[in-house]
Design a protein around this motif. Structure first.
Motif, mmCIF file in Angstrom:
data_model
loop_
_atom_site.group_PDB
_atom_site.id
_atom_site.type_symbol
_atom_site.label_atom_id
_atom_site.label_comp_id
_atom_site.label_asym_id
_atom_site.label_seq_id
_atom_site.Cartn_x
_atom_site.Cartn_y
_atom_site.Cartn_z
ATOM 1 N N TYR A 31 2.771 -22.583 24.259
ATOM 2 C CA TYR A 31 3.731 -21.951 25.163
ATOM 3 C C TYR A 31 3.639 -20.433 25.051
ATOM 4 N N GLY A 32 3.855 -19.746 26.155
ATOM 5 C CA GLY A 32 3.806 -18.288 26.194
ATOM 6 C C GLY A 32 5.091 -17.648 25.729
ATOM 7 N N GLY A 33 5.498 -17.933 24.540
ATOM 8 C CA GLY A 33 6.708 -17.393 23.938
ATOM 9 C C GLY A 33 7.156 -18.319 22.833
ATOM 10 N N GLU A 34 8.095 -17.893 22.056
ATOM 11 C CA GLU A 34 8.655 -18.737 20.997
ATOM 12 C C GLU A 34 9.777 -19.551 21.625
ATOM 13 N N ILE A 35 9.428 -20.722 22.165
ATOM 14 C CA ILE A 35 10.405 -21.494 22.926
ATOM 15 C C ILE A 35 11.565 -21.993 22.081
ATOM 16 N N GLY A 36 11.379 -22.063 20.784
ATOM 17 C CA GLY A 36 12.485 -22.464 19.915
ATOM 18 C C GLY A 36 13.609 -21.439 19.905
ATOM 19 N N ARG A 37 13.310 -20.218 20.277
ATOM 20 C CA ARG A 37 14.321 -19.159 20.318
ATOM 21 C C ARG A 37 14.817 -18.891 21.732
ATOM 22 N N LEU A 38 14.126 -19.454 22.729
ATOM 23 C CA LEU A 38 14.544 -19.266 24.113
ATOM 24 C C LEU A 38 15.651 -20.250 24.464
ATOM 25 N N ASP A 39 16.302 -20.008 25.569
ATOM 26 C CA ASP A 39 17.379 -20.879 26.026
ATOM 27 C C ASP A 39 16.770 -22.164 26.568
ATOM 28 N N ARG A 40 16.528 -23.094 25.676
ATOM 29 C CA ARG A 40 15.843 -24.343 25.990
ATOM 30 C C ARG A 40 16.680 -25.461 25.420
ATOM 31 N N ARG A 41 17.138 -26.333 26.261
ATOM 32 C CA ARG A 41 18.067 -27.375 25.820
ATOM 33 C C ARG A 41 17.593 -28.738 26.280
ATOM 34 N N ALA A 42 17.945 -29.750 25.507
ATOM 35 C CA ALA A 42 17.713 -31.098 25.992
ATOM 36 C C ALA A 42 18.513 -31.216 27.289
ATOM 37 N N ALA A 43 17.892 -31.753 28.316
ATOM 38 C CA ALA A 43 18.498 -31.763 29.650
ATOM 39 C C ALA A 43 19.918 -32.309 29.615
ATOM 40 N N GLY A 44 20.804 -31.595 30.288
ATOM 41 C CA GLY A 44 22.189 -32.021 30.409
ATOM 42 C C GLY A 44 23.069 -31.648 29.239
ATOM 43 N N GLN A 45 22.497 -31.066 28.173
ATOM 44 C CA GLN A 45 23.287 -30.729 27.007
ATOM 45 C C GLN A 45 23.719 -29.274 27.048
ATOM 46 N N LYS A 46 24.854 -29.013 26.438
ATOM 47 C CA LYS A 46 25.326 -27.647 26.268
ATOM 48 C C LYS A 46 25.330 -27.368 24.765
ATOM 49 N N GLY A 47 25.400 -26.116 24.421
ATOM 50 C CA GLY A 47 25.472 -25.783 23.002
ATOM 51 C C GLY A 47 24.180 -25.205 22.490
ATOM 52 N N ALA A 48 23.848 -25.547 21.261
ATOM 53 C CA ALA A 48 22.703 -24.946 20.574
ATOM 54 C C ALA A 48 21.396 -25.288 21.283
ATOM 55 N N PRO A 49 20.418 -24.384 21.241
ATOM 56 C CA PRO A 49 19.119 -24.663 21.827
ATOM 57 C C PRO A 49 18.468 -25.887 21.190
ATOM 58 N N PHE A 50 17.657 -26.555 21.983
ATOM 59 C CA PHE A 50 16.882 -27.709 21.551
ATOM 60 C C PHE A 50 15.933 -27.242 20.460
ATOM 61 N N GLY A 51 15.938 -27.888 19.330
ATOM 62 C CA GLY A 51 15.155 -27.416 18.202
ATOM 63 C C GLY A 51 13.945 -28.266 17.894
ATOM 64 N N TYR A 52 13.261 -27.877 16.855
ATOM 65 C CA TYR A 52 12.087 -28.591 16.396
ATOM 66 C C TYR A 52 12.478 -29.624 15.350
ATOM 67 N N ALA A 53 11.603 -30.612 15.155
ATOM 68 C CA ALA A 53 11.860 -31.676 14.188
ATOM 69 C C ALA A 53 11.355 -31.324 12.783
ATOM 70 N N ASN A 54 10.767 -30.152 12.607
ATOM 71 C CA ASN A 54 10.254 -29.758 11.284
ATOM 72 C C ASN A 54 11.382 -29.788 10.256
ATOM 73 N N ASP A 55 11.032 -30.240 9.053
ATOM 74 C CA ASP A 55 11.983 -30.110 7.954
ATOM 75 C C ASP A 55 11.399 -29.132 6.931
ATOM 76 N N GLN A 56 12.088 -28.950 5.828
ATOM 77 C CA GLN A 56 11.667 -27.962 4.827
ATOM 78 C C GLN A 56 10.267 -28.226 4.280
ATOM 79 N N SER A 57 9.856 -29.484 4.249
ATOM 80 C CA SER A 57 8.545 -29.820 3.693
ATOM 81 C C SER A 57 7.414 -29.622 4.707
ATOM 82 N N ALA A 58 7.751 -29.316 5.955
ATOM 83 C CA ALA A 58 6.732 -29.143 6.993
ATOM 84 C C ALA A 58 7.019 -27.913 7.848
ATOM 85 N N PRO A 59 7.000 -26.729 7.229
ATOM 86 C CA PRO A 59 7.235 -25.522 8.023
ATOM 87 C C PRO A 59 6.029 -25.241 8.925
ATOM 88 N N PRO A 60 6.231 -24.515 10.009
ATOM 89 C CA PRO A 60 5.088 -24.175 10.855
ATOM 90 C C PRO A 60 4.166 -23.188 10.136
#
Length: 173
Positions: free
Chosen positions: A132-161
């Motif tokens: 993606y042409g940007g850090e979409i995790g920081r952009l206003d990207r939400r699971a469709a129909g949801q309000k609140g926090a941006p849609f995030g990644y499934a990474n946990d502490q043991s699997a950082p990018p």
């Protein structure tokens, strides 16, 4: 690629070629970034550019699963790693596209659409890589129909990018 290209068109052309070469082999992706969640879909951040010019994300869909996301209007290069993912506008409009293993498609920036990614098979996972042409995790990207926090990644502490520092630390002569 992002530093050397003079236009979005060049980024998409060069990036498409590079992703095609990467997809020619299926042993490069660490399994932690390809782990499905039963009956669901999720995305892992594989690489994070420190200047937030782009990011690399894996989309993993269990058999028959789908993921609906409102997408910001950034450029995208998508390629199939395993199975087949159908990409369809979430509003039901015409224009479904199938991303099968080895296939690469590009999307120009400017469109800000919601879309549904669904696994075309019920009996196996589907996996795609998106640049993606940007850090979409920081952009206003939400699971469709949801309000609140941006849609995030499934990474946990043991699997950082990965980032440029972790990649450079792994380079050996």
């Amino acid at each position: 690629m992002v530093e050397l290209a003079e236009s979005e068109r060049e980024i998409l052309m060069i990036g498409s070629d590079l992703l095609s070469r990467l997809l020619a082999s299926d042993d490069w992706l660490p399994p932690v970034f390809a782990a499905p969640e039963p009956a669901a879909g999720r995305q892992f951040q594989i690489y994070r550019d420190g200047m937030e010019r782009f990011c690399v994300v894996s989309t993993v869909l269990a058999g028959g699963a789908a993921l609906i996301v409102d997408q910001p209007g950034v450029w995208e290069i998508a390629g199939g790693v395993a199975g087949s993912i159908e990409r369809r506008p979430s509003d039901g409009a015409v224009g479904a596209r199938l991303i099968s293993a080895g296939a690469v498609e590009t999307l120009r920036s400017g469109r800000c659409d919601g879309f549904r990614l669904s696994n075309a098979h019920d009996d196996r996972i589907a996996l795609a890589i998106h640049v993606y042409g940007g850090e979409i995790g920081r952009l206003d990207r939400r699971a469709a129909g949801q309000k609140g926090a941006p849609f995030g990644y499934a990474n946990d502490q043991s699997a950082p990018p990965y980032d440029i520092f972790s990649i450079q630390a792994d380079i050996r002569d």
